[in-house]
Structures are given as structure tokens and as C-alpha cells.
Scaffold this active site. Structure first.
Site, PDB file in Angstrom:
ATOM      1  N   ARG A 107       0.719  -0.989  -0.266  1.00 23.25           N
ATOM      2  CA  ARG A 107      -0.273   0.069   0.565  1.00 23.25           C
ATOM      3  C   ARG A 107       1.148   1.002  -0.195  1.00 23.25           C
ATOM      4  O   ARG A 107       1.628   1.295   0.521  1.00 23.25           O
ATOM      5  CB  ARG A 107      -1.108   0.208   1.246  1.00 23.25           C
ATOM      6  CG  ARG A 107      -1.900   1.239   1.380  1.00 23.25           C
ATOM      7  CD  ARG A 107      -3.169   0.971   2.650  1.00 23.25           C
ATOM      8  NE  ARG A 107      -2.164   1.497   3.368  1.00 23.25           N
ATOM      9  CZ  ARG A 107      -3.277   1.031   4.960  1.00 23.25           C
ATOM     10  NH1 ARG A 107      -3.732   1.305   5.039  1.00 23.25           N
ATOM     11  NH2 ARG A 107      -2.374   1.607   5.611  1.00 23.25           N
ATOM     12  N   VAL A 178       2.007   8.514  -4.847  1.00 19.97           N
ATOM     13  CA  VAL A 178       3.161   8.038  -6.254  1.00 19.97           C
ATOM     14  C   VAL A 178       3.058   6.523  -6.729  1.00 19.97           C
ATOM     15  O   VAL A 178       3.012   6.129  -8.147  1.00 19.97           O
ATOM     16  CB  VAL A 178       4.000   8.517  -5.907  1.00 19.97           C
ATOM     17  CG1 VAL A 178       5.084   8.548  -6.947  1.00 19.97           C
ATOM     18  CG2 VAL A 178       4.011  10.525  -5.383  1.00 19.97           C
ATOM     19  N   GLY A 179       3.580   5.328  -5.214  1.00 20.61           N
ATOM     20  CA  GLY A 179       3.456   4.643  -6.022  1.00 20.61           C
ATOM     21  C   GLY A 179       2.616   3.264  -6.768  1.00 20.61           C
ATOM     22  O   GLY A 179       2.835   2.739  -8.179  1.00 20.61           O
ATOM     23  N   GLY A 180       1.590   3.230  -6.172  1.00 20.12           N
ATOM     24  CA  GLY A 180       0.261   3.063  -7.373  1.00 20.12           C
ATOM     25  C   GLY A 180      -0.461   3.212  -8.501  1.00 20.12           C
ATOM     26  O   GLY A 180      -0.629   3.240  -9.414  1.00 20.12           O
ATOM     27  N   ILE A 238       7.631  -1.654  -6.251  1.00 19.72           N
ATOM     28  CA  ILE A 238       8.275   0.178  -6.508  1.00 19.72           C
ATOM     29  C   ILE A 238       8.818   0.895  -5.289  1.00 19.72           C
ATOM     30  O   ILE A 238       7.789   1.176  -4.477  1.00 19.72           O
ATOM     31  CB  ILE A 238       7.365   0.434  -7.691  1.00 19.72           C
ATOM     32  CG1 ILE A 238       7.799  -1.120  -9.040  1.00 19.72           C
ATOM     33  CG2 ILE A 238       8.195   1.458  -7.837  1.00 19.72           C
ATOM     34  CD1 ILE A 238       6.460  -0.586  -9.999  1.00 19.72           C
ATOM     35  N   TYR A 472      -8.792   2.606 -11.971  1.00 20.35           N
ATOM     36  CA  TYR A 472     -10.115   2.499 -11.816  1.00 20.35           C
ATOM     37  C   TYR A 472     -10.703   1.203 -11.078  1.00 20.35           C
ATOM     38  O   TYR A 472     -11.203   0.596 -11.952  1.00 20.35           O
ATOM     39  CB  TYR A 472     -10.723   3.299 -13.015  1.00 20.35           C
ATOM     40  CG  TYR A 472     -10.488   4.737 -12.827  1.00 20.35           C
ATOM     41  CD1 TYR A 472     -10.130   5.282 -12.074  1.00 20.35           C
ATOM     42  CD2 TYR A 472     -11.377   5.733 -14.064  1.00 20.35           C
ATOM     43  CE1 TYR A 472      -9.963   6.358 -12.397  1.00 20.35           C
ATOM     44  CE2 TYR A 472     -11.515   7.134 -14.651  1.00 20.35           C
ATOM     45  CZ  TYR A 472     -10.956   7.432 -13.460  1.00 20.35           C
ATOM     46  OH  TYR A 472     -10.203   9.244 -13.685  1.00 20.35           O
TER      47      TYR A 472
END
Length: 529
Positions: A107, A178-180, A238, A472
Site C-alpha cells: 500500500r 505516487v507508488g500505485g 517499486i 479505476y
């Protein structure tokens, strides 16, 4: 040595008020033991752990739950929350989850619409990346390194600190992680000028299934391709991205205008379909159709809200609109000139005059919500558009948000990144239902509305496949149970999200994670051995 290790264990468990060891399950203990074994005492890695018996567990878990649907007492919760402070902590987490057969969820900002970054029916460890949030902006080289736990608003602020004429193409919600966001494609109001976030990604750090930190060179171009829109959580963790910054003018212009049915909304929306993809690429306009109550009449109607960003001054914008889209009836008094950072505050619906440091607020308003997506490739006939409006009024609450394509998006081949939705798309459509009422009855009511409207839109949207946008997230379009049919199940949603790029993503997944350690309910499946 072994006794010393267990002494460290017992001391740690006592200090953070874990349950007595006799009541703990062996896999739970083996994971903690592995963390101690694979880390140095100076790392204080065990202090980054939270279990349900720790007084901070609830607040740490809830802080990045952005959808109240997944914040109930009955929602499955992690056995352990691990909040790394450095990349080496991530390495140890991956290594120990794999060694002790613990399922790992990742997360960053918690905006996954279906909560799959922090919810599972399978026992799991939650890797919460929120403390990995450093941002290093290099204006001279027009690049920035940003860690996965940073939020978009923080990134924008740090860029603005260094330059008033640089930006990064990403989303308009400042609390998105930022990650996802980036690894799912990442779009915002600069996409018609500069493309997606992944179209401006130079390098990345990823912790692979073996616990190695890889950059673009060491991971290879196939894996680097895969994480630029294919969802990084399928391939590793990441930890950081290197971004290419883009130029924006000193002055940009925004507007937000609302039109009603009495102001010929259907006619305006109808003609906008023919213009949106072709209009000046410095202009992005989001169209939101929303059912609202007409209190005086005791009925519902539809409003159409047009929200825009133009990379230039208001007079130039008005000239373009008068020439290409006069039906909207834009006036000079509708337009507001401002800096790019102020436009980010405007798009995020902050009050006028809000200072840029508001972008550091990490706690947005939380609500119950459901989202779905579609792509529009052919204009909807006017009579059918009216029927859609009527259906929305009948349902009562679900919004349709049309995000304009064209410009740079039409110039990039659909195979260049895993994100394939490029030329030929007029709009990306978001179905949005928000509610504040607790309970399963309310949830079923609003979710059903989105499904009914989604089904009603079937004749008008993309086909074979009916495409969807990964960020989405929508579990209605398919779920992978990680069994013998994982490829067949994954192909159902995979073709919707990635079209033919799904096949290459599967090949990369099979190469880098053949045992499917990095699995979630909509991850990329490997081919069977």
C-alpha cells in the site's frame, strides 16, 4: 546465537505488547524471527511492526484507508503491518514473507478503489510504504527521484519550490500515492500535452522476488516496460521512480462552468464529442454529468460541469473556444489566470487563496464509494444521449465523468507501454457513486446503481474487449483466485485493462515471478510451469 535471537524476540514482543507467545501461531513467530535474522540491530526493523494487539495498529491501518467500504469491523485485516523506513527494510520484508510463506500486500496512498492493496480474505502482511516519501528534484536536468510513499500533492509542491515553470503529468487528487498511481498509468490534466505519468518515467527501483533492489539497467527493458502501466505490484515492490519533468508557462488558465438541461446541456455534450479529441492539445476539459435535486420542483435533473486547464492565458483560450466550441458559451469572466501550482489547488477544489502548503495534507475526506470505467470511441447519437440522461435521473445518484483524450495520447503507439488506450479514444469514462450512509443495504443500493448504468452504456462504449482503466480498479470485471485457472481468470480482466499487451505482461511475469509470489485479486498471472 539461537538463544540470543529468541531473547531479542521475547524482549521485542513484550515491549510492544504482543500477545503471549503461547497464543501466537508458528508462522507469525517465524516471520518475526526471520526479520531479526536478516536485519542489523541498528536498523530497528522490529519497531516498524504493528499487530492487532499494538495500541497504534488501528490508527496505522486506518490512516490510509480511503474508501469507507473497507473500514468496517468485519473487513479482513492484516496479521502484521510493516512500515519500512528504508529500501533495505522492503528487501527484508519480501525475503521473510517468501521464506515463511506469508502473503504480502503493498500500500502506498491507499486509493485503490477496491481496497485490494490492504484487504484480503487470506492471512497477509501489509507493507505500508507511506514513510518512504523522499523527493529529490533536479531542475538543472529536469528530473526528480520520488519514493513510492510520497503523495502527488507533495511531489507538485517540491517541484514548485524549485521552479515555477516545471510540472509533472499526473493526477489531480493531491492525496493519491505516487507508488500505485504511476505504475497503473497515471493520468491527469496534462495528458493531452505530455501523455501519462508512465510516458515520462526514466528509471525506477524495484525489489524483486529474490529481495534484490533493481534499477532500469539491472531489471532489463522488459520488466521496466511492464511496470510502466502494468501495475507494479504484480512484479515486485517499486520503491522509487525517476521522473522526467515537463515545462509549463508562467500563467495558465482554468475555468469551471455548469450547464443545465434548460441551457441545452444535451446539445452541448453531443457536439463536444466531435470536438474533444481534436481541439488544441494545450487544453484539457473534464466533463462531469451529475443527477441533482430540483428542490422547487421536487424532481431530479442533470447538470453538466466543464472543468478546464489551459496552458496559456485567458484571451488565447477564449479565442480557441470561440472558434472550436462556441456552443459552451464560455465568457472571459469564467476564466481565471494563475500559476500551475495554483491550478492544482483549483482542480483539487481548495478554496480560493489557499496556500500551496495545503498540498501536504495527507488526510482527505473519506467516504463510501464505488468506481467503474469505460472508453468512448464513437460519438453517442443525440437521442441516445438523452436516454442516458433519463437513465441517470431514474437511478438518481451515479455520476458519469468524461476525461478528454487526443493530443499527445493519440501520438503514442498502444504497445509502447502496457497502457494501450491511446489513439481512437474520445473519452475515458468514470462511473462514480459516493454515499455517506453506513450499512450493507446502502452499499448494495449504490453499487447496484453503477452496475445498472454500466450495463445501460454497453451499446455506446468500446467493444471486443470492453476496455477499462487499471487505476479505476473494478472487481466486477474479473477476479483471479490464484488457482489452477489463474491464467484464464486473469485474461478476463487483463484484456480489458491491457488489450493485446496482456500477453507480453504474462511473459514478463512468468520470467520474473514464476511462482506468483506477488499476487493480488487482479494481478498479472504467470503461465503454468
Amino acid at each position: 546465537m539461537e538463544n540470543s535471537l529468541f531473547l531479542t524476540f521475547y524482549s521485542f514482543l513484550f515491549v510492544i505488547h504482543f500477545v503471549p507467545l503461547a497464543a501466537s501461531t508458528p508462522p507469525y513467530l517465524s516471520f518475526l524471527q526471520c526479520l531479526s535474522k536478516h536485519s542489523h540491530p541498528s536498523d530497528h526493523i522490529l519497531s516498524r511492526l504493528y499487530t492487532p494487539n499494538n495500541s497504534s495498529y488501528k490508527s496505522v491501518l486506518q490512516h490510509y484507508i480511503r474508501n469507507q467500504r473497507f473500514n468496517r469491523s468485519t473487513t479482513p485485516k492484516p496479521d502484521i503491518i510493516f512500515t519500512p523506513l528504508q529500501e533495505s527494510h522492503v528487501q527484508v520484508a519480501v525475503t521473510c514473507c517468501r521464506k515463511t510463506d506469508k502473503y504480502l500486500k503493498i500500500r502506498s496512498g491507499g486509493h485503490d478503489y477496491e481496497g485490494i492493496s490492504y484487504v484480503s480474505n487470506i492471512s497477509f502482511v501489509l507493507l505500508d510504504m507511506s514513510n518512504l516519501r523522499s523527493i529529490d528534484v533536479d531542475i538543472q536536468n529536469e528530473t526528480a527521484w520520488v519514493q513510492a510513499g510520497a503523495l502527488l500533492g507533495e511531489l507538485y509542491y517540491r517541484i514548485w519550490e524549485k521552479s515555477k515553470v516545471h510540472a509533472f503529468p499526473a493526477g489531480v487528487c493531491p492525496t493519491v500515492g505516487v507508488g500505485g498511481h504511476i505504475t497503473g498509468g497515471g493520468y491527469g490534466n496534462l495528458l493531452r500535452k505530455y501523455g501519462l505519468s508512465v510516458d515520462n518515467l526514466i528509471d525506477a527501483h524495484i525489489v524483486d522476488v529474490h529481495g534484490r533492489i533493481l534499477n532500469r539497467e539491472s531489471m532489463g527493458e522488459d520488466l521496466f516496460w511492464a511496470i510502466r502501466g502494468g501495475g507494479g505490484a504484480s512484479f515486485g515492490v517499486i520503491s522509487a521512480y525517476k521522473l522526467r519533468l515537463v515545462k509549463v508557462p508562467d500563467v495558465v488558465t482554468v475555468f469551471r462552468v455548469v450547464r443545465t438541461l434548460e441551457e441545452n446541456t444535451i446539445d452541448i455534450v453531443y457536439w463536444w464529442q466531435f470536438i474533444a479529441e481534436k481541439i488544441d492539445s494545450n487544453l484539457f476539459i473534464r466533463l462531469a454529468l451529475k443527477p441533482i435535486d430540483e428542490k422547487q420542483k421536487g424532481t431530479k435533473t442533470i447538470t453538466a460541469t466543464f472543468v478546464a486547464l489551459f496552458l496559456g492565458d485567458s484571451r488565447e483560450l477564449l479565442s480557441i473556444m470561440d472558434r472550436d466550441f462556441p456552443r459552451l458559451g464560455l465568457r472571459i469572466e469564467d476564466c481565471k489566470e494563475m500559476s500551475w501550482i495554483e491550478s492544482e489547488l483549483f482542480w483539487a477544489s481548495f478554496p480560493n487563496g489557499t496556500l500551496p502548503d495545503a498540498l501536504f495534507n495527507r488526510k482527505p475526506g473519506v467516504k463510501f464509494l464505488k468506481r467503474k470505467s469505460d472508453y468512448l470511441q464513437k460519438p453517442i447519437p443525440k437521442d441516445k444521449l438523452k436516454s442516458i440522461f433519463d437513465k441517470m435521473i431514474e437511478l438518481g445518484d451515479t455520476e458519469l465523468v468524461f476525461n478528454q483524450y487526443g493530443g499527445r495520447m493519440s501520438e503514442i503507439p498502444e504497445w509502447e507501454t502496457p497502457f494501450p488506450h491511446r489513439a481512437g479514444n474520445i473519452f475515458k469514462i468514470q462511473y462514480a457513486a459516493n454515499w455517506g450512509k453506513e450499512g450493507k443495504e446502502a452499499e448494495n443500493f449504490y453499487i447496484n446503481q453503477t452496475r445498472v448504468l454500466y450495463n445501460y452504456m454497453t451499446p455506446f462504449v468500446s467493444k471486443s474487449p470492453r476496455c477499462a482503466y487499471l487505476n479505476y480498479r473494478d472487481l466486477d470485471i474479473g477476479v483471479n483466485h490464484n488457482g489452477n485457472n489463474r491464467y484464464i481468470e486473469g485474461r478476463v480482466y487483463g484484456l480489458k485493462y491491457f488489450k493485446d499487451n496482456f500477453n507480453k505482461l504474462v511473459k514478463v511475469k512468468t520470467l520474473v515471478d514464476p511462482d506468483n509470489f506477488f499476487w493480488n485479486e487482479q494481478s498479472i498471472p504467470p503461465l503454468a510451469a
